[in-house]
Design an enzyme around this catalytic site. Structure first.
Site, PDB file in Angstrom:
ATOM      1  N   ASN A 167       0.809  -1.238   0.000  1.00  0.00           N
ATOM      2  CA  ASN A 167       0.000   0.000   0.000  1.00  0.00           C
ATOM      3  C   ASN A 167       0.835   1.278   0.000  1.00  0.00           C
ATOM      4  O   ASN A 167       0.445   2.271  -0.595  1.00  0.00           O
ATOM      5  CB  ASN A 167      -1.024  -0.016   1.138  1.00  0.00           C
ATOM      6  CG  ASN A 167      -0.400  -0.067   2.498  1.00  0.00           C
ATOM      7  OD1 ASN A 167       0.678  -0.627   2.681  1.00  0.00           O
ATOM      8  ND2 ASN A 167      -1.057   0.520   3.471  1.00  0.00           N
ATOM      9  N   GLU A 262       4.513  -4.301  12.280  1.00  0.00           N
ATOM     10  CA  GLU A 262       3.611  -3.166  12.022  1.00  0.00           C
ATOM     11  C   GLU A 262       2.432  -3.744  11.256  1.00  0.00           C
ATOM     12  O   GLU A 262       2.560  -4.056  10.062  1.00  0.00           O
ATOM     13  CB  GLU A 262       4.330  -2.095  11.173  1.00  0.00           C
ATOM     14  CG  GLU A 262       5.504  -1.426  11.858  1.00  0.00           C
ATOM     15  CD  GLU A 262       5.076  -0.429  12.925  1.00  0.00           C
ATOM     16  OE1 GLU A 262       3.867  -0.173  13.069  1.00  0.00           O
ATOM     17  OE2 GLU A 262       5.960   0.076  13.635  1.00  0.00           O
ATOM     18  N   CYS A 296      -3.072   1.801   6.473  1.00  0.00           N
ATOM     19  CA  CYS A 296      -3.272   1.161   7.776  1.00  0.00           C
ATOM     20  C   CYS A 296      -3.818   2.164   8.777  1.00  0.00           C
ATOM     21  O   CYS A 296      -4.446   1.790   9.752  1.00  0.00           O
ATOM     22  CB  CYS A 296      -1.970   0.560   8.272  1.00  0.00           C
ATOM     23  SG  CYS A 296      -0.661   1.788   8.407  1.00  0.00           S
TER      24      CYS A 296
HETATM   25  P1  NAD Z   1       0.431  -9.160   3.677  1.00  0.00           P
HETATM   26  O1  NAD Z   1       0.494  -9.558   5.089  1.00  0.00           O
HETATM   27  O2  NAD Z   1      -0.403  -9.953   2.760  1.00  0.00           O
HETATM   28  O3  NAD Z   1       1.903  -9.152   3.026  1.00  0.00           O
HETATM   29  C1  NAD Z   1       2.935  -8.367   3.554  1.00  0.00           C
HETATM   30  C2  NAD Z   1       4.269  -8.954   3.126  1.00  0.00           C
HETATM   31  O4  NAD Z   1       4.442 -10.222   3.741  1.00  0.00           O
HETATM   32  C3  NAD Z   1       4.416  -9.193   1.629  1.00  0.00           C
HETATM   33  O5  NAD Z   1       5.706  -8.789   1.238  1.00  0.00           O
HETATM   34  C4  NAD Z   1       4.255 -10.691   1.507  1.00  0.00           C
HETATM   35  O6  NAD Z   1       4.908 -11.248   0.400  1.00  0.00           O
HETATM   36  C5  NAD Z   1       4.921 -11.157   2.786  1.00  0.00           C
HETATM   37  N1  NAD Z   1       4.543 -12.506   3.235  1.00  0.00           N
HETATM   38  C6  NAD Z   1       3.432 -13.210   2.937  1.00  0.00           C
HETATM   39  N2  NAD Z   1       3.454 -14.411   3.579  1.00  0.00           N
HETATM   40  C7  NAD Z   1       4.600 -14.444   4.289  1.00  0.00           C
HETATM   41  C8  NAD Z   1       5.190 -15.394   5.173  1.00  0.00           C
HETATM   42  N3  NAD Z   1       4.585 -16.554   5.461  1.00  0.00           N
HETATM   43  N4  NAD Z   1       6.375 -15.091   5.750  1.00  0.00           N
HETATM   44  C9  NAD Z   1       6.980 -13.904   5.496  1.00  0.00           C
HETATM   45  N5  NAD Z   1       6.483 -12.974   4.666  1.00  0.00           N
HETATM   46  C10 NAD Z   1       5.298 -13.233   4.073  1.00  0.00           C
HETATM   47  O7  NAD Z   1      -0.002  -7.624   3.683  1.00  0.00           O
HETATM   48  P2  NAD Z   1      -0.345  -6.706   2.433  1.00  0.00           P
HETATM   49  O8  NAD Z   1      -1.648  -7.159   1.871  1.00  0.00           O
HETATM   50  O9  NAD Z   1       0.839  -6.586   1.548  1.00  0.00           O
HETATM   51  O10 NAD Z   1      -0.537  -5.281   3.133  1.00  0.00           O
HETATM   52  C11 NAD Z   1      -1.732  -4.850   3.673  1.00  0.00           C
HETATM   53  C12 NAD Z   1      -1.732  -5.023   5.178  1.00  0.00           C
HETATM   54  O11 NAD Z   1      -0.622  -4.367   5.744  1.00  0.00           O
HETATM   55  C13 NAD Z   1      -2.948  -4.407   5.841  1.00  0.00           C
HETATM   56  O12 NAD Z   1      -3.404  -5.244   6.861  1.00  0.00           O
HETATM   57  C14 NAD Z   1      -2.398  -3.128   6.432  1.00  0.00           C
HETATM   58  O13 NAD Z   1      -3.126  -2.607   7.513  1.00  0.00           O
HETATM   59  C15 NAD Z   1      -1.046  -3.553   6.841  1.00  0.00           C
HETATM   60  N6  NAD Z   1      -0.176  -2.404   6.967  1.00  0.00           N
HETATM   61  C16 NAD Z   1       0.264  -2.028   8.200  1.00  0.00           C
HETATM   62  C17 NAD Z   1       1.053  -0.893   8.344  1.00  0.00           C
HETATM   63  C18 NAD Z   1       1.585  -0.444   9.673  1.00  0.00           C
HETATM   64  O14 NAD Z   1       2.526   0.341   9.677  1.00  0.00           O
HETATM   65  N7  NAD Z   1       1.046  -0.878  10.795  1.00  0.00           N
HETATM   66  C19 NAD Z   1       1.384  -0.144   7.223  1.00  0.00           C
HETATM   67  C20 NAD Z   1       0.892  -0.548   5.993  1.00  0.00           C
HETATM   68  C21 NAD Z   1       0.138  -1.681   5.874  1.00  0.00           C
END
Ligand code: NAD
Length: 530
Positions: A167, A262, A296
């Site tokens: 995002n 995060e 987020c």
């Molecule tokens: P996601 O959890 O699907 O993926 C995030 C990352 O994790 C990707 O790079 C993905 O390839 C990797 N990943 C997937 N499976 C994994 C595993 N088993 N082990 C290690 N890495 C793995 O999240 P998304 O859809 O990319 O992002 C959206 C989410 O992120 C929303 O829930 C949003 O709220 C959250 N987010 C949080 C913050 C924050 O700062 N708190 C900021 C932005 C987004």
């Protein structure tokens, strides 16, 4: 450019097609694993990048580790100089990088400039000004050991594994990367498989004759991320969903690798009866729909006091209807990730089934790409996913409440605790509600922008995460703290060493009384033998 699995390589869709056309039709040649990335504004193929396996990830970690020792030996001033050079390169290539970000996310350009580039430039500046002070060795009062001196020292951890989401693919990758570097670590970055070319553009910013290996970028999906978590890095800094965050923490537990998480949010906005309604309505609309609601820290649910509900909703509907959806010159761009649009639709369907009313929006736009109308929903409650699960799309549900106490109770009725906001003209009431909101971050009469303050630690409570980025707390997350004790005066032996001197217990009790008695009388007892 050719299709290859070498880290850092990227090929265009036409290259991929050429490679397929040229490939002999035999089963023996297994094609290298790749990921296709799309422009969500038009649903067209953008690029094809390697889907790297465990071996490639381990090799990247080894390259990073090889250079981490000499990087950690640099002074803060020298590390700052390198980061400022990277920032200059970023400024030189600003238009190009904004284009890469927008093509892969569907973001509106101005949004990419402010939330992605500006945030990163600001954070580098904060470290340049404050970082050395935050990580400076600090003396600690030795307390009862008055003949000693003590200090704590922040040391680099080694190699930090950074896993980022789609995002804000630039800022949420760059922030942990530059923080890790400032603190003296090397980095392996695994960008989201939805936005890998942004990750590769980040890698290019760090290309350097001496320090080229400091930031390794490994493209790939979940398996690549898991390989990084299990690959022997010294800390994992993960930004993404709660679901994946739990998996990351479980995988890291095998080797007790520390994690900074995060995660997602369901961020509440409380509108009190005395709020400036025009500002609150405009703020709600911006907070819910900027980045097409895929933040987020987005306003994900609003609680408004009954007495002002109608006027507030009217204003929100009016403002929402004015939003222009166009990546070029509009207010908001497209959504980024097709499965997220499905989640938005499922939350809306669930809410409508349970009695919610859609006042504006509610459907996909009839054009190619992932365009979803900004949507305002009323008559919602906590039986609906829309009010309890992260929607992460352009939907603003508004719930009327009796008073600010009920708003606060409902705001805190969540497994999440990332961001929140309260809107009131009464400063004391605003501060009091802010203090009682169960969230890592609160804005009063504003929303989201607290992230832009690089000195404010950012992170979540409850299931929204563990640890902080930004500020002193965030910088120290990337260090090991070492406590050191040394002699102030040289003595041949310590009093408590063997053989234990006779009468040490009585002497000990008397000195406890002298030191810790809460009244003069109690302390004077320490002068008496019995
Ligand atoms: P996601 O959890 O699907 O993926 C995030 C990352 O994790 C990707 O790079 C993905 O390839 C990797 N990943 C997937 N499976 C994994 C595993 N088993 N082990 C290690 N890495 C793995 O999240 P998304 O859809 O990319 O992002 C959206 C989410 O992120 C929303 O829930 C949003 O709220 C959250 N987010 C949080 C913050 C924050 O700062 N708190 C900021 C932005 C987004």
């Amino acid at each position: 450019m050719s299709l290859t699995t070498e880290p850092g390589s990227v090929s265009s869709p036409s290259d991929a097609q050429d490679a397929q056309d040229a490939a002999p039709p035999t089963a023996e040649l297994s094609a290298p694993a790749v990921i296709e990335t799309f422009d969500p504004r038009s649903d067209t193929l953008l690029a094809v990048v390697p889907d790297l396996d465990e071996t490639a990830v381990r090799a990247a970690i080894a390259r990073a580790r090889a250079v981490s020792g000499s990087w950690s030996a640099l002074t803060y001033r020298e590390r700052t100089r390198h980061l400022l050079t990277v920032r200059d390169r970023l400024l030189d290539r600003a238009e190009e990088i904004v284009e890469v970000i927008c093509a892969e996310t569907g973001k509106q350009r101005a949004e990419a400039v402010t939330t992605e580039l500006m945030a990163v430039c600001e954070t580098i500046g904060w470290y340049a000004k404050n970082g050395a002070r935050v990580l400076a060795t600090q003396p600690v009062n030795p307390g009862v050991l008055a003949h000693k001196k003590a200090w704590k020292r922040y040391e680099p951890m080694g190699v930090i594994g950074v896993i980022s989401p789609w995002n804000y693919p630039f800022t949420l990758s760059m922030t942990p990367v530059i923080t890790a570097l400032f603190a003296g670590n090397a980095v392996v970055l695994k960008p989201s498989e939805v936005t890998p070319t942004v990750g590769l553009a980040i890698g290019e910013l760090f290309e350097h004759d001496t320090w080229g290996d400091l930031v390794q970028v490994v493209t790939g999906g979940g398996a690549t991320g898991e390989a990084l978590v299990r690959g022997g890095v010294d800390k994992v800094v993960f930004t993404g969903s709660v679901r994946t965050g739990k998996r990351v923490m479980a995988a890291a537990a095998d080797s007790l690798t520390p994690v900074l998480l995060e995660l997602g949010g369901k961020d509440p906005m409380i509108v009190c009866a005395d709020a400036d309604l025009d500002r609150a309505a405009k703020g709600a609309v911006w907070g819910a729909f900027q980045n097409a609601g895929q933040t987020c820290m987005s306003v994900e649910r609003v609680y408004v006091e009954e007495s002002i509900k109608d006027e507030f909703i009217d204003r929100v509907v009016l403002e929402t209807a004015r939003i222009r959806q166009d990546a070029d010159g509009g207010d908001i761009g497209s959504m980024t990730f097709a499965p997220q649009v499905d989640i938005v639709e499922s939350h809306l369907a669930d809410a409508v089934d349970k009695g919610a009313k859609v006042l504006v929006g509610g459907t996909r736009l009839d054009r190619p790409g992932l365009w979803f109308e900004p949507t305002v929903v009323v008559d919602v409650d906590h039986s609906m996913d829309l009010m309890t699960e992260e929607t992460f799309g352009p939907v603003l549900p508004i719930m009327a409440v009796a008073d600010s106490d009920e708003a606060l109770r409902l705001a805190n009725d969540s497994v999440y605790g990332l961001n929140s906001s309260v809107w009131t003209e009464d400063e004391d009431l605003g501060t009091s509600i802010a203090n009682r909101l169960q969230a890592g971050n609160v804005c009063i009469n504003d929303c989201i922008v607290s992230y832009a303050v690089a000195g404010l630690p950012f992170g979540g409570v409850k299931q929204s995460g563990i640890g902080r980025v930004h500020g002193a707390e965030g910088l120290r997350e990337f260090s090991n703290v070492k406590s050191v004790l040394s002699a102030r005066v040289g003595l041949p032996r310590e009093l408590w060493w063997f053989p234990v001197p006779p009468g040490l217990d009585g002497l000990g009790i008397r000195s406890l009384r002298l030191r810790f008695g809460s009244t003069v009388g109690a302390r004077l007892r320490g002068l008496r033998k019995h």
